[in-house]
Design a protein around this motif. Structure first.
Motif, PDB file in Angstrom:
ATOM      1  N   PRO A 173      -4.671  -6.107  89.542  1.00  0.00           N
ATOM      2  CA  PRO A 173      -4.208  -5.443  88.320  1.00  0.00           C
ATOM      3  C   PRO A 173      -5.353  -5.317  87.306  1.00  0.00           C
ATOM      4  O   PRO A 173      -6.145  -6.249  87.153  1.00  0.00           O
ATOM      5  CB  PRO A 173      -3.125  -6.377  87.778  1.00  0.00           C
ATOM      6  CG  PRO A 173      -2.710  -7.203  88.951  1.00  0.00           C
ATOM      7  CD  PRO A 173      -3.933  -7.333  89.812  1.00  0.00           C
TER       8      PRO A 173
ATOM      9  N   ALA B  62       1.083  -9.984  86.461  1.00  0.00           N
ATOM     10  CA  ALA B  62       0.710  -8.605  86.130  1.00  0.00           C
ATOM     11  C   ALA B  62       1.097  -7.602  87.214  1.00  0.00           C
ATOM     12  O   ALA B  62       0.843  -6.409  87.071  1.00  0.00           O
ATOM     13  CB  ALA B  62      -0.792  -8.520  85.870  1.00  0.00           C
TER      14      ALA B  62
ATOM     15  N   LYS C 103       2.709  -7.271  82.884  1.00  0.00           N
ATOM     16  CA  LYS C 103       1.464  -6.907  82.198  1.00  0.00           C
ATOM     17  C   LYS C 103       1.682  -6.910  80.679  1.00  0.00           C
ATOM     18  O   LYS C 103       0.845  -7.418  79.934  1.00  0.00           O
ATOM     19  CB  LYS C 103       0.978  -5.528  82.647  1.00  0.00           C
ATOM     20  CG  LYS C 103       0.276  -5.536  83.986  1.00  0.00           C
ATOM     21  CD  LYS C 103      -0.222  -4.175  84.363  1.00  0.00           C
ATOM     22  CE  LYS C 103      -1.553  -3.897  83.689  1.00  0.00           C
ATOM     23  NZ  LYS C 103      -2.208  -2.692  84.204  1.00  0.00           N
TER      24      LYS C 103
ATOM     25  N   LEU D  33       1.816 -10.501  79.361  1.00  0.00           N
ATOM     26  CA  LEU D  33       0.500 -11.139  79.279  1.00  0.00           C
ATOM     27  C   LEU D  33      -0.291 -10.648  78.070  1.00  0.00           C
ATOM     28  O   LEU D  33      -0.960 -11.436  77.392  1.00  0.00           O
ATOM     29  CB  LEU D  33      -0.288 -10.903  80.570  1.00  0.00           C
ATOM     30  CG  LEU D  33       0.251 -11.637  81.793  1.00  0.00           C
ATOM     31  CD1 LEU D  33      -0.394 -11.102  83.069  1.00  0.00           C
ATOM     32  CD2 LEU D  33       0.056 -13.134  81.667  1.00  0.00           C
TER      33      LEU D  33
ATOM     34  N   ALA E  22      -7.156 -11.631  86.302  1.00  0.00           N
ATOM     35  CA  ALA E  22      -6.422 -11.044  87.431  1.00  0.00           C
ATOM     36  C   ALA E  22      -7.243 -11.101  88.718  1.00  0.00           C
ATOM     37  O   ALA E  22      -6.678 -11.138  89.807  1.00  0.00           O
ATOM     38  CB  ALA E  22      -6.018  -9.614  87.113  1.00  0.00           C
TER      39      ALA E  22
ATOM     40  N   LEU F 224      -8.059 -10.385  80.456  1.00  0.00           N
ATOM     41  CA  LEU F 224      -6.927 -10.309  81.381  1.00  0.00           C
ATOM     42  C   LEU F 224      -7.338  -9.712  82.725  1.00  0.00           C
ATOM     43  O   LEU F 224      -6.886 -10.183  83.781  1.00  0.00           O
ATOM     44  CB  LEU F 224      -5.777  -9.519  80.755  1.00  0.00           C
ATOM     45  CG  LEU F 224      -5.054 -10.242  79.623  1.00  0.00           C
ATOM     46  CD1 LEU F 224      -4.105  -9.300  78.890  1.00  0.00           C
ATOM     47  CD2 LEU F 224      -4.314 -11.468  80.140  1.00  0.00           C
ATOM     48  N   SER F 225      -8.195  -8.708  82.706  1.00  0.00           N
ATOM     49  CA  SER F 225      -8.672  -8.112  83.969  1.00  0.00           C
ATOM     50  C   SER F 225      -9.498  -9.123  84.755  1.00  0.00           C
ATOM     51  O   SER F 225      -9.362  -9.228  85.975  1.00  0.00           O
ATOM     52  CB  SER F 225      -9.489  -6.851  83.694  1.00  0.00           C
ATOM     53  OG  SER F 225      -8.659  -5.839  83.169  1.00  0.00           O
TER      54      SER F 225
ATOM     55  N   PHE G  19      -6.305  -4.164  83.267  1.00  0.00           N
ATOM     56  CA  PHE G  19      -5.807  -3.906  81.920  1.00  0.00           C
ATOM     57  C   PHE G  19      -6.816  -3.022  81.211  1.00  0.00           C
ATOM     58  O   PHE G  19      -8.019  -3.219  81.348  1.00  0.00           O
ATOM     59  CB  PHE G  19      -5.657  -5.217  81.150  1.00  0.00           C
ATOM     60  CG  PHE G  19      -4.610  -6.135  81.709  1.00  0.00           C
ATOM     61  CD1 PHE G  19      -3.369  -6.238  81.095  1.00  0.00           C
ATOM     62  CD2 PHE G  19      -4.861  -6.908  82.829  1.00  0.00           C
ATOM     63  CE1 PHE G  19      -2.401  -7.084  81.603  1.00  0.00           C
ATOM     64  CE2 PHE G  19      -3.898  -7.761  83.348  1.00  0.00           C
ATOM     65  CZ  PHE G  19      -2.663  -7.848  82.730  1.00  0.00           C
TER      66      PHE G  19
ATOM     67  N   VAL H 259      -2.102 -15.049  86.781  1.00  0.00           N
ATOM     68  CA  VAL H 259      -2.165 -13.825  85.975  1.00  0.00           C
ATOM     69  C   VAL H 259      -1.963 -12.598  86.851  1.00  0.00           C
ATOM     70  O   VAL H 259      -1.209 -11.693  86.503  1.00  0.00           O
ATOM     71  CB  VAL H 259      -3.484 -13.752  85.177  1.00  0.00           C
ATOM     72  CG1 VAL H 259      -3.683 -12.383  84.555  1.00  0.00           C
ATOM     73  CG2 VAL H 259      -3.497 -14.838  84.102  1.00  0.00           C
ATOM     74  N   ASP H 260      -2.612 -12.559  88.000  1.00  0.00           N
ATOM     75  CA  ASP H 260      -2.476 -11.396  88.891  1.00  0.00           C
ATOM     76  C   ASP H 260      -1.038 -11.217  89.363  1.00  0.00           C
ATOM     77  O   ASP H 260      -0.537 -10.105  89.442  1.00  0.00           O
ATOM     78  CB  ASP H 260      -3.429 -11.506  90.085  1.00  0.00           C
ATOM     79  CG  ASP H 260      -3.128 -12.701  90.969  1.00  0.00           C
ATOM     80  OD1 ASP H 260      -2.994 -13.831  90.436  1.00  0.00           O
ATOM     81  OD2 ASP H 260      -3.041 -12.531  92.201  1.00  0.00           O
TER      82      ASP H 260
END
Length: 162
Positions: A128, A67, A73, A76, A119, A115-116, A130, A63-64
């Protein structure tokens, strides 16, 4: 026997405390909330983030990297909002699965926190982040799962996705 048991209990307490400190140190401001939301909504399929080879794609450490670009980003956020269908090839492993949309189940803040949190599970620095505003902007433009899959193919052609 009591001395050994007492020492073992002390060692276990110390190990638990050290593990807790390490876990909390890795949390962002979204960490605890994001982890809780991940466990409840994503963890059932993606497990600890490692997925299931050939069935459910891994997400830890990916994910990181995805992103790291603005387009990544957005992609995702589109995946969580709209779901994703179809075949994927990740690290030489073929996946053909269906991920449901979370558009009606999760708020902008909840998606941003998931998501954060995810990451933080990689090596990208700075991590990253979000925001709920980012997610709200993408929520305003609904997509089908097929459109999200096509977006992934376009991004992968520009710069290969992990």
């Amino acid at each position: 026997m009591k001395i050994v048991t007492g020492r073992m209990a002390s060692a276990l307490r110390l190990a638990c405390m050290a593990s807790t400190v390490v876990l909390l140190a890795g949390c962002t401001r979204y960490g605890q909330h994001g982890y809780a939301r991940y466990r409840t909504n994503c963890g059932i399929c993606h497990h600890g983030g490692e997925g299931m080879k050939g069935e459910i794609p891994p997400i830890s450490g990916r994910v990181d990297r995805i992103a790291a670009t603005t387009e990544g980003k957005q992609y995702l956020m589109h995946v969580l909002l709209n779901g994703l269908n179809g075949p994927l090839d990740i690290d030489g492993v073929h996946y053909n699965f269906s991920m449901p949309p979370f558009r009606t189940h999760l708020s902008d803040e909840e998606i941003a926190s998931i998501l954060s949190y995810l990451a933080t599970r990689g090596d990208t620095q700075p991590v990253p982040v979000f925001s709920a505003a980012d997610v709200a902007a993408e929520r305003a433009h609904p997509m089908t799962t097929s459109m999200v899959a096509e977006e992934r193919r376009r991004l992968d052609a520009l710069h290969p996705l992990p």
